[in-house]
Design an enzyme around this catalytic site. Sequence first.
Site, short mmCIF file in Angstrom:
data_model
loop_
_atom_site.label_atom_id
_atom_site.label_comp_id
_atom_site.label_asym_id
_atom_site.label_seq_id
_atom_site.Cartn_x
_atom_site.Cartn_y
_atom_site.Cartn_z
N ASP A 211 49.52 96.23 -10.50
CA ASP A 211 50.74 96.04 -11.26
C ASP A 211 50.51 96.30 -12.75
OD1 ASP A 211 53.64 94.94 -11.01
OD2 ASP A 211 52.77 93.61 -12.51
N HIS B 129 54.27 93.79 -2.32
CA HIS B 129 53.74 94.24 -3.60
C HIS B 129 52.31 93.79 -3.87
CE1 HIS B 129 53.74 95.31 -7.83
NE2 HIS B 129 53.66 94.06 -8.23
#
Length: 297
Positions: free
Chosen positions: A113, A279
């Site tokens: 991320d 994610h």
Amino acid sequence: MNMPQSHADIIPGFEWTTIDVEGIRIRTAVGGRGPALLLLHGHPQTHLTWHKIAPALAERFTVVATDLRGYGDSDKPDGGVGHVNYSKRAMAKDQIGVMRQLGHERFSAIAHDRGARVAHRMALDHEDAIEKLVLIDIAPTLTMYERTDMEFARRYFWWFFLIQAYPLPERLIEADPNFFLEKHIAGQIKIPNSVDSRVMQEYRRCYSNPATRHAICEDYRAAASIDLVHDRDDFDRRIQAPLMALWGKRGTVGALYDVLGTWREKATNVSGHPIDCGHSPQEEDPAALLDALLAFL
């Protein structure tokens, strides 16, 4: 900045320190022996996001897991003119400084991320330092902004909310920071109950700090401004280190982008594949992630 006692229980075998890099103190956990390996977390996590795989990696590597500037228990400087202090260039320089102070001039990096965006810049600005690079669940920042459509804006609304001028997002999140944090994580995790309750408690502790929330907004503001300038300046440059891109099969990045294709535009040696999760594979499917990492590294 005293380390909460729970950290040693969450990542056994690691030791914590705070490393000063040109006046910015970076909270750092170190464990294991072997070739150096840097772990960089994303938003809204801290270095504890790696707790399910860090001990296993430490059996083969000297693992360094940090809190990015602005996050966790690292320093949270003012954003500076044009958000320069949260440019990925500045954040990458912190991490290079940490590794050098620990005696590691060359190392591999695993980054997720926001941390993966820092690592992308690090691999360009400090090419000789990076041996191998793993980027988890991102496409390049410039690519994502330039190809924005309604579906991406809907799924990743915070990319457009957090960049609004101070103090709009800070004030709105202040009304209920735990709600914003928990909804954000819940929206991206696709395997229920993946986030350890002790780790979630630490995420809440860090997010309760107004300075952290402001720094996070500055991180996103930088990504939508000065980072794009740097990325355009380096548009034709390629990451030279072998790069493995991994992404969540059930998440947004893989659904909206040809992940390997986007990274082949930015790097010379790219491999990778999806993992059947959302994610955050380090929390959702650590076994599959660890298998991929060990095979690549």
